[in-house]
Design a protein around this motif. Structure first.
Motif, PDB file in Angstrom:
ATOM      1  N   LEU A  23     -10.902  24.797  25.057  1.00 43.06           N
ATOM      2  CA  LEU A  23     -11.516  26.123  24.996  1.00 43.06           C
ATOM      3  C   LEU A  23     -12.675  26.212  25.983  1.00 43.06           C
ATOM      4  O   LEU A  23     -12.835  27.226  26.679  1.00 43.06           O
ATOM      5  N   GLY A  24     -13.468  25.137  26.054  1.00 43.05           N
ATOM      6  CA  GLY A  24     -14.570  25.117  27.013  1.00 43.05           C
ATOM      7  C   GLY A  24     -14.082  25.184  28.452  1.00 43.05           C
ATOM      8  O   GLY A  24     -14.671  25.879  29.290  1.00 43.05           O
ATOM      9  N   MET A  28     -19.495  23.468  25.823  1.00 49.20           N
ATOM     10  CA  MET A  28     -18.436  23.313  24.816  1.00 49.20           C
ATOM     11  C   MET A  28     -17.536  22.125  25.143  1.00 49.20           C
ATOM     12  O   MET A  28     -17.117  21.392  24.244  1.00 49.20           O
ATOM     13  N   SER A  29     -17.245  21.917  26.428  1.00 51.14           N
ATOM     14  CA  SER A  29     -16.405  20.781  26.813  1.00 51.14           C
ATOM     15  C   SER A  29     -17.088  19.458  26.494  1.00 51.14           C
ATOM     16  O   SER A  29     -16.455  18.516  26.003  1.00 51.14           O
ATOM     17  N   ILE A  41      -9.480  18.325  16.819  1.00 45.92           N
ATOM     18  CA  ILE A  41     -10.456  19.411  16.896  1.00 45.92           C
ATOM     19  C   ILE A  41     -11.274  19.296  18.179  1.00 45.92           C
ATOM     20  O   ILE A  41     -11.503  20.294  18.885  1.00 45.92           O
ATOM     21  N   GLY A  42     -11.709  18.077  18.495  1.00 47.14           N
ATOM     22  CA  GLY A  42     -12.474  17.869  19.731  1.00 47.14           C
ATOM     23  C   GLY A  42     -11.691  18.254  20.965  1.00 47.14           C
ATOM     24  O   GLY A  42     -12.222  18.890  21.886  1.00 47.14           O
ATOM     25  N   ILE A  93     -16.947  15.067  20.054  1.00 44.84           N
ATOM     26  CA  ILE A  93     -16.154  15.104  18.824  1.00 44.84           C
ATOM     27  C   ILE A  93     -14.966  14.154  18.935  1.00 44.84           C
ATOM     28  O   ILE A  93     -14.619  13.452  17.980  1.00 44.84           O
ATOM     29  N   ARG A 125     -10.419  14.844  13.697  1.00 48.02           N
ATOM     30  CA  ARG A 125     -11.590  15.104  14.542  1.00 48.02           C
ATOM     31  C   ARG A 125     -11.232  15.040  16.018  1.00 48.02           C
ATOM     32  O   ARG A 125     -11.747  15.826  16.832  1.00 48.02           O
ATOM     33  N   SER A 140     -11.475  17.251  29.902  1.00 47.80           N
ATOM     34  CA  SER A 140     -12.778  17.810  30.287  1.00 47.80           C
ATOM     35  C   SER A 140     -13.017  17.791  31.792  1.00 47.80           C
ATOM     36  O   SER A 140     -14.085  18.223  32.246  1.00 47.80           O
ATOM     37  N   GLY A 189     -16.960  18.955  22.847  1.00 50.17           N
ATOM     38  CA  GLY A 189     -15.616  18.551  22.443  1.00 50.17           C
ATOM     39  C   GLY A 189     -15.353  17.078  22.706  1.00 50.17           C
ATOM     40  O   GLY A 189     -14.742  16.393  21.876  1.00 50.17           O
ATOM     41  N   VAL A 211     -11.616  21.976  21.291  1.00 46.50           N
ATOM     42  CA  VAL A 211     -12.916  22.480  21.761  1.00 46.50           C
ATOM     43  C   VAL A 211     -13.060  22.245  23.257  1.00 46.50           C
ATOM     44  O   VAL A 211     -13.546  23.113  23.997  1.00 46.50           O
TER      45      VAL A 211
END
Length: 304
Positions: free
Chosen positions: A288-289, A132-133, A281-282, A139, A278, A105, A136, A285
């Motif tokens: 992607l952010g 989004m970051s 997935i985090g 998460i 999780r 991040s 994430g 995310v």
């Protein structure tokens, strides 16, 4: 004059080396932190990196050029001393792979600091990437492995603190963009090493008083320590800086996304660390952010 295509290709391949090196530092630090206390390890790493780069920095620094030492000391505090303190301490409690996911991040948090502190303009797309970051990272926190429990979440929080330290450091680095980047880096690492010395000394003295002292390192651990100091904090920077001179910052920014990927892969494959669904997935995310954030702004070259 733009670099020729063969030259660009050569430096793009060369850029893979510092990305892989920096990505593997999570795994290497995780192994060393089980043998040496975190502050002493941070001091030795930073000192070795400073000594490797110091001769080059001296040769490139022009006599009479005054350095902005108040800013450099603050950068050394945030980007070296505090950063490595919380980074190393985090890896006492969290796996290398999960720590790498949290550190993914950094670009988005750097963008957030630039908006809030430097008053840079932010488009809606940039805000979406930042949000989004952050989501994430939350998460990833919730995906702490069952064996770690609360201590794993505490380690993730410490790792996120290192993200904030680096974001603030990057904002400060914008004040010294007119100076030679290698000279700035050595000055910052040197001040950081000085700031780390009292804590490292206290840690070693306390260990000796407790009858433990610093554990003798086996040969492979000494090589790992040299890898962190000489290669990761020294030579990798030189390769990164050389590539930056021949490539667009946008291309370099894409490559930096390899660091958390290498961090996760080395943690899972080499150390055999478990990674929850999780957390995966985090991490996706977060990345992607970061990608959305990078698409919403003109990239700038890294200073130090």
């Amino acid at each position: 004059m733009p670099a020729s295509r063969p030259t660009q290709t050569r430096f793009m391949l060369l850029l893979l080396i510092p990305m892989v090196v920096w990505g593997s530092t999570f795994m290497v630090t995780k192994e060393l932190i089980a043998l040496w206390p975190p502050y002493a390890l941070a001091f030795v790493r930073v000192t070795l990196g400073t000594l490797v780069l110091l001769p080059l920095a001296i040769s490139r620094h022009r006599t009479g050029n005054r350095l902005p030492w108040p800013t450099l000391w603050l950068m050394g505090l945030l980007g070296v001393a505090l950063y490595y303190l919380v980074f190393n301490l985090a890896l006492v409690y969290v796996s290398a792979s999960q720590g790498a996911l949290v550190q993914a991040s950094i670009p988005a948090m750097t963008a957030l600091v630039a908006v809030l502190w430097l008053r840079e303009r932010a488009s809606g797309l940039r805000w979406l990437g930042i949000a989004m970051s952050i989501a994430g990272v939350l998460i990833v926190f919730s995906g702490s492995d069952s064996n770690g429990g609360e201590s794993s979440q505490f380690g993730s929080l410490l790792m996120f603190a290192s993200v904030i330290c680096w974001a603030l450091y990057t904002a400060l680095a914008k004040r010294v963009t007119e100076l030679d980047s290698l000279v700035v880096t050595v000055a910052v690492m040197g001040t950081g090493a000085i700031l780390l010395l009292p804590l490292a000394g206290f840690e070693v003295i306390t260990a000796h008083m407790a009858g433990k002292g610093l554990a003798p390192l086996p040969l492979m651990s000494w090589l790992s320590l040299l890898f962190l100091g000489v290669v990761a904090s020294g030579l990798a920077y030189l390769l990164y800086n050389a590539s930056l001179q021949h490539l667009d910052a946008s291309a370099v920014g894409v490559y930096t996304n390899l660091i958390p990927i290498v961090g996760v892969l080395t943690g899972v494959i080499v150390l055999g660390e478990p990674l929850s669904t999780r957390a995966i997935i985090g991490g996706l995310v977060v990345m992607l952010g970061v990608w959305i954030t990078s698409r919403s702004e003109r990239p700038a070259a890294v200073t130090a």
